[in-house]
Design an enzyme around this catalytic site. Sequence first.
Site, PDB file in Angstrom:
ATOM      1  N   ASN A 192      -8.507 -40.495  31.232  1.00  0.00           N
ATOM      2  CA  ASN A 192      -9.477 -40.617  32.323  1.00  0.00           C
ATOM      3  C   ASN A 192     -10.248 -41.929  32.193  1.00  0.00           C
ATOM      4  O   ASN A 192     -10.590 -42.364  31.092  1.00  0.00           O
ATOM      5  CB  ASN A 192     -10.400 -39.398  32.428  1.00  0.00           C
ATOM      6  CG  ASN A 192     -11.094 -38.999  31.157  1.00  0.00           C
ATOM      7  OD1 ASN A 192     -10.615 -39.255  30.062  1.00  0.00           O
ATOM      8  ND2 ASN A 192     -12.245 -38.358  31.281  1.00  0.00           N
ATOM      9  N   GLU A 232     -13.547 -43.488  33.777  1.00  0.00           N
ATOM     10  CA  GLU A 232     -14.740 -43.202  34.586  1.00  0.00           C
ATOM     11  C   GLU A 232     -15.398 -44.487  35.070  1.00  0.00           C
ATOM     12  O   GLU A 232     -15.026 -45.595  34.668  1.00  0.00           O
ATOM     13  CB  GLU A 232     -15.703 -42.343  33.757  1.00  0.00           C
ATOM     14  CG  GLU A 232     -15.077 -40.988  33.443  1.00  0.00           C
ATOM     15  CD  GLU A 232     -16.026 -40.035  32.722  1.00  0.00           C
ATOM     16  OE1 GLU A 232     -17.114 -40.456  32.285  1.00  0.00           O
ATOM     17  OE2 GLU A 232     -15.639 -38.854  32.599  1.00  0.00           O
ATOM     18  N   ASN A 233     -16.394 -44.306  35.942  1.00  0.00           N
ATOM     19  CA  ASN A 233     -17.070 -45.449  36.544  1.00  0.00           C
ATOM     20  C   ASN A 233     -18.546 -45.120  36.676  1.00  0.00           C
ATOM     21  O   ASN A 233     -18.899 -43.959  36.912  1.00  0.00           O
ATOM     22  CB  ASN A 233     -16.458 -45.735  37.921  1.00  0.00           C
ATOM     23  CG  ASN A 233     -16.890 -47.071  38.467  1.00  0.00           C
ATOM     24  OD1 ASN A 233     -17.986 -47.232  38.976  1.00  0.00           O
ATOM     25  ND2 ASN A 233     -16.019 -48.055  38.340  1.00  0.00           N
ATOM     26  N   CYS A 286      -8.919 -39.303  37.043  1.00  0.00           N
ATOM     27  CA  CYS A 286      -8.464 -38.383  36.000  1.00  0.00           C
ATOM     28  C   CYS A 286      -7.276 -38.970  35.228  1.00  0.00           C
ATOM     29  O   CYS A 286      -6.550 -39.827  35.743  1.00  0.00           O
ATOM     30  CB  CYS A 286      -8.000 -37.075  36.619  1.00  0.00           C
ATOM     31  SG  CYS A 286      -9.293 -36.111  37.377  1.00  0.00           S
ATOM     32  N   GLU A 321      -4.417 -37.555  34.477  1.00  0.00           N
ATOM     33  CA  GLU A 321      -3.110 -37.254  35.069  1.00  0.00           C
ATOM     34  C   GLU A 321      -2.791 -38.232  36.199  1.00  0.00           C
ATOM     35  O   GLU A 321      -1.674 -38.730  36.313  1.00  0.00           O
ATOM     36  CB  GLU A 321      -3.097 -35.828  35.649  1.00  0.00           C
ATOM     37  CG  GLU A 321      -3.358 -34.723  34.643  1.00  0.00           C
ATOM     38  CD  GLU A 321      -4.829 -34.356  34.524  1.00  0.00           C
ATOM     39  OE1 GLU A 321      -5.674 -35.276  34.503  1.00  0.00           O
ATOM     40  OE2 GLU A 321      -5.129 -33.158  34.435  1.00  0.00           O
ATOM     41  N   CYS A 326      -7.065 -30.843  37.883  1.00  0.00           N
ATOM     42  CA  CYS A 326      -7.976 -30.561  39.001  1.00  0.00           C
ATOM     43  C   CYS A 326      -7.179 -30.525  40.314  1.00  0.00           C
ATOM     44  O   CYS A 326      -5.993 -30.866  40.351  1.00  0.00           O
ATOM     45  CB  CYS A 326      -9.074 -31.628  39.071  1.00  0.00           C
ATOM     46  SG  CYS A 326      -8.526 -33.185  39.795  1.00  0.00           S
ATOM     47  N   CYS A 386      -5.444 -33.781  41.316  1.00  0.00           N
ATOM     48  CA  CYS A 386      -4.284 -34.082  40.457  1.00  0.00           C
ATOM     49  C   CYS A 386      -3.127 -33.151  40.783  1.00  0.00           C
ATOM     50  O   CYS A 386      -1.968 -33.559  40.754  1.00  0.00           O
ATOM     51  CB  CYS A 386      -4.667 -33.978  38.984  1.00  0.00           C
ATOM     52  SG  CYS A 386      -5.736 -35.338  38.464  1.00  0.00           S
TER      53      CYS A 386
HETATM   54  N1  THU Z   1     -10.656 -34.961  34.125  1.00  0.00           N
HETATM   55  C1  THU Z   1      -9.357 -35.369  33.927  1.00  0.00           C
HETATM   56  O1  THU Z   1      -9.108 -36.520  33.536  1.00  0.00           O
HETATM   57  N2  THU Z   1      -8.368 -34.484  34.146  1.00  0.00           N
HETATM   58  C2  THU Z   1      -8.554 -33.182  34.511  1.00  0.00           C
HETATM   59  O2  THU Z   1      -7.583 -32.458  34.688  1.00  0.00           O
HETATM   60  C3  THU Z   1      -9.917 -32.662  34.680  1.00  0.00           C
HETATM   61  C4  THU Z   1     -11.012 -33.655  34.607  1.00  0.00           C
HETATM   62  C5  THU Z   1     -11.734 -35.917  33.843  1.00  0.00           C
HETATM   63  C6  THU Z   1     -12.506 -36.408  35.037  1.00  0.00           C
HETATM   64  C7  THU Z   1     -13.810 -36.834  34.382  1.00  0.00           C
HETATM   65  O3  THU Z   1     -13.638 -38.147  33.871  1.00  0.00           O
HETATM   66  C8  THU Z   1     -13.969 -35.891  33.213  1.00  0.00           C
HETATM   67  O4  THU Z   1     -12.683 -35.305  33.001  1.00  0.00           O
HETATM   68  C9  THU Z   1     -14.991 -34.802  33.442  1.00  0.00           C
HETATM   69  O5  THU Z   1     -14.745 -34.110  34.611  1.00  0.00           O
END
Ligand code: THU
Length: 158
Positions: A62, A64-65, A73, A75, A112, A115
Amino acid sequence: MAKKINVQVSLDLIEPQDWSEMEKELISRAKAAAERAHAPYSNFLVGASVLLENGAIFEGNNQENVSFPVGVCAERSLLSFVVGNFPNVRPLKLAIAAKKREGASYAFVTPCGSCRQTINEYEIMFGKPIEILMLHENGSILRASSIKELLPFSFDSF
Ligand code: THU
């Protein structure tokens, strides 16, 4: 009167002693990728790995920003990269491992909704299922043979 529609999904729970060599490799690569996540806002580290039909394995995590919704995410960042670069090589298996930054153990994560829809897109594109391996906090793998087991009512035509 409304008719009830029941949808059944089927997944496998695989104990560590029953993991295949490929499952071990993919989970270990997803764990390694989680350690490199850029997740300073949630401190929730998610790693993913993917096996392509030519045997290549890639990893992602993941990203983030500071403007929270901009983050992506693990995936989706991984699948966008591999399909964007190798559009003719089918992804066979996708593994996911996640943990809190200070967490002692791994956290159970399923993809999620966004994804799931993205994985669904690539199943449509390649015309074949993509297996999804989700590391469970109890140390097992939850395995779905296709995104259809996680997203029975996908949006796939307009
Ligand atoms: N996140 C993922 O990378 N994959 C998932 O399947 C669920 C959530 C990340 C998004 C965010 O950066 C962090 O997890 C918290 O939600």
